[in-house]
Design an enzyme around this catalytic site. Structure first.
Site, PDB file in Angstrom:
ATOM      1  N   GLY A 223       0.842  -1.196   0.000  1.00  0.00           N
ATOM      2  CA  GLY A 223       0.000   0.000   0.000  1.00  0.00           C
ATOM      3  C   GLY A 223       0.872   1.239   0.000  1.00  0.00           C
ATOM      4  O   GLY A 223       1.999   1.219  -0.516  1.00  0.00           O
ATOM      5  N   GLU A 245       5.690  -3.446   0.660  1.00  0.00           N
ATOM      6  CA  GLU A 245       5.675  -3.178  -0.787  1.00  0.00           C
ATOM      7  C   GLU A 245       4.893  -1.890  -0.983  1.00  0.00           C
ATOM      8  O   GLU A 245       3.672  -1.889  -0.841  1.00  0.00           O
ATOM      9  CB  GLU A 245       4.999  -4.333  -1.530  1.00  0.00           C
ATOM     10  CG  GLU A 245       5.732  -5.657  -1.452  1.00  0.00           C
ATOM     11  CD  GLU A 245       7.062  -5.641  -2.174  1.00  0.00           C
ATOM     12  OE1 GLU A 245       7.305  -4.730  -2.978  1.00  0.00           O
ATOM     13  OE2 GLU A 245       7.867  -6.544  -1.906  1.00  0.00           O
ATOM     14  N   CYS A 279       1.625   0.114  -9.294  1.00  0.00           N
ATOM     15  CA  CYS A 279       2.765   0.648  -8.533  1.00  0.00           C
ATOM     16  C   CYS A 279       4.003   0.743  -9.415  1.00  0.00           C
ATOM     17  O   CYS A 279       4.846   1.607  -9.194  1.00  0.00           O
ATOM     18  CB  CYS A 279       3.017  -0.205  -7.299  1.00  0.00           C
ATOM     19  SG  CYS A 279       3.202  -1.948  -7.681  1.00  0.00           S
TER      20      CYS A 279
HETATM   21  P1  NAD Z   1      -3.439   2.343   1.456  1.00  0.00           P
HETATM   22  O1  NAD Z   1      -2.121   2.424   2.128  1.00  0.00           O
HETATM   23  O2  NAD Z   1      -4.375   3.468   1.602  1.00  0.00           O
HETATM   24  O3  NAD Z   1      -4.248   1.048   1.958  1.00  0.00           O
HETATM   25  C1  NAD Z   1      -3.722  -0.244   1.842  1.00  0.00           C
HETATM   26  C2  NAD Z   1      -4.391  -1.156   2.858  1.00  0.00           C
HETATM   27  O4  NAD Z   1      -4.030  -0.730   4.170  1.00  0.00           O
HETATM   28  C3  NAD Z   1      -5.921  -1.157   2.822  1.00  0.00           C
HETATM   29  O5  NAD Z   1      -6.359  -2.483   2.961  1.00  0.00           O
HETATM   30  C4  NAD Z   1      -6.290  -0.330   4.034  1.00  0.00           C
HETATM   31  O6  NAD Z   1      -7.548  -0.656   4.588  1.00  0.00           O
HETATM   32  C5  NAD Z   1      -5.189  -0.712   4.996  1.00  0.00           C
HETATM   33  N1  NAD Z   1      -4.962   0.239   6.091  1.00  0.00           N
HETATM   34  C6  NAD Z   1      -5.235   1.559   6.133  1.00  0.00           C
HETATM   35  N2  NAD Z   1      -4.838   2.075   7.315  1.00  0.00           N
HETATM   36  C7  NAD Z   1      -4.297   1.066   8.032  1.00  0.00           C
HETATM   37  C8  NAD Z   1      -3.678   0.970   9.309  1.00  0.00           C
HETATM   38  N3  NAD Z   1      -3.558   2.028  10.112  1.00  0.00           N
HETATM   39  N4  NAD Z   1      -3.197  -0.225   9.696  1.00  0.00           N
HETATM   40  C9  NAD Z   1      -3.294  -1.299   8.900  1.00  0.00           C
HETATM   41  N5  NAD Z   1      -3.867  -1.281   7.685  1.00  0.00           N
HETATM   42  C10 NAD Z   1      -4.364  -0.102   7.249  1.00  0.00           C
HETATM   43  O7  NAD Z   1      -3.111   2.051  -0.073  1.00  0.00           O
HETATM   44  P2  NAD Z   1      -4.136   1.938  -1.284  1.00  0.00           P
HETATM   45  O8  NAD Z   1      -4.666   3.284  -1.619  1.00  0.00           O
HETATM   46  O9  NAD Z   1      -5.099   0.835  -1.020  1.00  0.00           O
HETATM   47  O10 NAD Z   1      -3.156   1.431  -2.441  1.00  0.00           O
HETATM   48  C11 NAD Z   1      -2.414   2.299  -3.255  1.00  0.00           C
HETATM   49  C12 NAD Z   1      -0.958   2.253  -2.878  1.00  0.00           C
HETATM   50  O11 NAD Z   1      -0.484   0.924  -2.911  1.00  0.00           O
HETATM   51  C13 NAD Z   1      -0.099   3.031  -3.869  1.00  0.00           C
HETATM   52  O12 NAD Z   1       0.859   3.781  -3.171  1.00  0.00           O
HETATM   53  C14 NAD Z   1       0.580   1.912  -4.663  1.00  0.00           C
HETATM   54  O13 NAD Z   1       1.790   2.269  -5.263  1.00  0.00           O
HETATM   55  C15 NAD Z   1       0.755   0.883  -3.611  1.00  0.00           C
HETATM   56  N6  NAD Z   1       0.987  -0.437  -4.202  1.00  0.00           N
HETATM   57  C16 NAD Z   1       2.224  -0.981  -4.109  1.00  0.00           C
HETATM   58  C17 NAD Z   1       2.479  -2.219  -4.683  1.00  0.00           C
HETATM   59  C18 NAD Z   1       3.839  -2.869  -4.561  1.00  0.00           C
HETATM   60  O14 NAD Z   1       3.931  -4.060  -4.754  1.00  0.00           O
HETATM   61  N7  NAD Z   1       4.902  -2.129  -4.259  1.00  0.00           N
HETATM   62  C19 NAD Z   1       1.455  -2.885  -5.345  1.00  0.00           C
HETATM   63  C20 NAD Z   1       0.212  -2.291  -5.427  1.00  0.00           C
HETATM   64  C21 NAD Z   1      -0.023  -1.072  -4.852  1.00  0.00           C
END
Ligand code: NAD
Length: 505
Positions: A223, A245, A279
């Protein structure tokens, strides 16, 4: 077509009765709803995963590999069903949704192939204790908490799950609140192979936070860097190990001798796939004066051919979180105000629904613009003119993120030296995205793109604990440890003499 304004869940309640509605971003229709699981439900899921882990972790490696093949077969059998729910929750075209399912199956294939080799006990030199036999054995961590985003709601969890399960762990998955039904179905499909290996808890950040503060033995998070920081704080309390990641801002470098047409087509594909919500999307292209105009013209022509819309056969689908369109527009506006030029696209497509944006190319982007440094996560390709390759490399690396990258050029020694110089977790030469499609290669970034690795052997070892074992080779010899306080032990001067004998030359 229905164009109901889309409302996304924003509650952070821990109330077990609260529900989240999953909406189709193409038209705002309700795909389904799931409960917001609180800390008690999360603890129960972790306990169930722990029960299942003891048998699974004790299974001989070939049987574990066979079971992973059964999981892959289940994925193949239910591919249409999984692709349909992915498409409904993300708004991506059918092609992208099915490609995602295929990539899940590839990762399980790789894990099944490699697990017996990678995790087999490994003899190493017992230097300098030659009376011992030294061996590394790999043990599972136990239960791994997997917290996932929405952009690839099946593939991203499987990036971790394939390695997690291969290494003998079980998992509790918390899918994104935007795509919970894909997570639920994925868990069901994996478990339908005959073992209860993946528990799924649904909810928003509060559920993710409860999972990360539970007694899981490792956390696999994918995320944003902002959420990663919060998770790392929570993990610190229990000293829970993590793999992170995170985001990307991938750059493509186009050398003077590059096949410019091929580079432009690859940049368009690697930027606009999944509406830029990848990503490892190419968001920046660094091009020297030799190819600047020809690259731009070829990219514009390729972008004009890309179809956008809710039609499931289009090439670019919805922006899954429609509020992201405001972010994209802000970035574009400030870049244009600072002198950049939109050469194609640049507009939201309200005529198609509330979640569509034109594939967009911006020329004349400079390093001091947000468009060049912050992750856009939309279909926007920035062309950054540079004076020479040195400046291209410096600009590519001068970025908080370091997930993947790309270089186009015909001179192999030049592209090899750029590969050496680019500071990212992956680089494709004369291509983009290619490293992520080869399951044997590790996947992960540097700097704010995270740490730890998924995919490949590294992605199995990430979830295994290497355990050191020293066994006596010749029974009857006194234990080394007994010498520490025994009747005979070497004097410090004797130890010094041995050290000089061995290493003084
Ligand atoms: P996000 O960080 O907003 O959320 C990701 C997950 O974290 C969700 O399931 C969310 O409910 C959970 N979450 C939120 N707050 C939390 C907390 N305090 N504790 C634990 N979990 C919590 O990200 P997003 O908007 O869902 O995804 C987009 C991001 O993900 C972009 O930055 C993208 O680049 C990244 N991403 C990275 C990869 C990789 O492999 N490097 C792959 C896909 C997406």
């Amino acid at each position: 077509m229905k164009t109901t304004p889309i409302q996304r869940p924003n509650g952070t309640t821990d109330d077990a009765e609260a529900m989240i509605e999953s909406l189709d971003p193409r038209d705002g229709s309700v795909v389904g709803s799931v409960p917001v699981h609180g800390a008690d439900a999360v603890a129960a899921a972790v306990a169930r995963a722990r029960d299942a882990q003891s048998d699974w972790g004790a299974l001989p490696l070939p049987e574990r590999a066979d079971h992973l093949r059964r999981v892959r077969a289940r994925l193949a059998q239910r591919a249409d069903e999984l692709a349909a729910i992915i498409a409904a929750e993300t708004g991506k075209p059918d092609f992208d949704a099915m490609a995602e399912v295929l990539n899940c199956a590839l990762l399980f294939t790789h894990a099944a192939r490699r697990t017996t080799k990678v995790l087999a006990p490994r003899r190493v030199s017992s230097f300098p204790l030659y009376t011992k036999r030294a061996e590394i054995r790999y043990r599972p961590h136990g239960v791994v908490g997997v917290v996932s985003p929405w952009n690839y709601p099946a593939f991203v969890p499987v990036q971790a799950l394939s390695g997690i399960l291969a290494a003998g762990n079980t998992a509790v998955l918390k899918p994104s609140e935007l795509t919970p039904l894909t997570g639920v179905l994925l868990g069901e499909i994996v478990n339908s192979a005959g073992r209860d290996l993946v528990q799924v808890v649904t909810g928003d950040g509060s559920t993710g936070a409860a999972l990360c503060s539970s007694d899981v033995d490792k956390i696999a998070f994918t995320g944003s860097p902002a959420t990663a920081r919060r998770i790392l704080h929570a993990a610190a309390d229990n000293l829970t190990p993590t793999v992170m990641e995170l985001g990307g801002k991938d750059a493509m470098i186009v050398c003077d001798d590059a096949d410019v047409e091929a580079a432009a087509r690859a940049a368009v594909g690697a930027c606009f796939a999944n509406a830029g919500q990848t990503c490892i999307a190419i968001e920046r292209v660094l091009v020297t004066p030799t190819n600047h105009v020809s690259f731009r013209d070829a990219a514009v022509e390729a972008a004009r051919r890309v179809s956008v819309g809710p039609d499931r056969s289009c090439q670019v689908g919805a922006i899954t979180q429609p509020s992201q369109i405001d972010v994209i527009e802000d970035r574009l506006r400030s870049a244009v105000d600072a002198g950049a030029e939109i050469v194609v696209g640049g507009r939201r497509r309200d005529d198609l629904g509330s979640s569509f944006f034109e594939p967009t190319i911006v020329d004349g982007v400079r390093a001091d613009m947000d468009l060049a440094s912050a992750e856009t996560f939309g279909p926007v390709l920035s062309i950054m003119p540079v004076a020479d390759l040195d400046e291209a490399i410096e600009t590519a690396n001068d970025c908080d993120f370091g997930l993947a990258g790309s270089v186009f050029g015909r001179d192999r020694s030049q592209t090899a030296s750029i590969v050496e110089a680019m500071s990212t977790g992956a680089i494709s030469v004369n291509d983009a995205l290619a490293t992520a499609a080869i399951p044997a290669l590790p996947f992960g970034g540097v700097r704010e793109s995270g740490f730890g690795r998924l995919h490949g052997d590294a992605g199995i070892l990430e979830f295994a604990v290497p355990t050191a074992v020293a066994t006596d080779r010749f029974p009857g010899l006194p234990p080394i440890a007994s010498m520490l306080f025994g009747t005979w032990r070497p004097r410090p001067s004797q130890i010094g003499r041995v050290a000089r004998l061995l290493w003084d030359r």
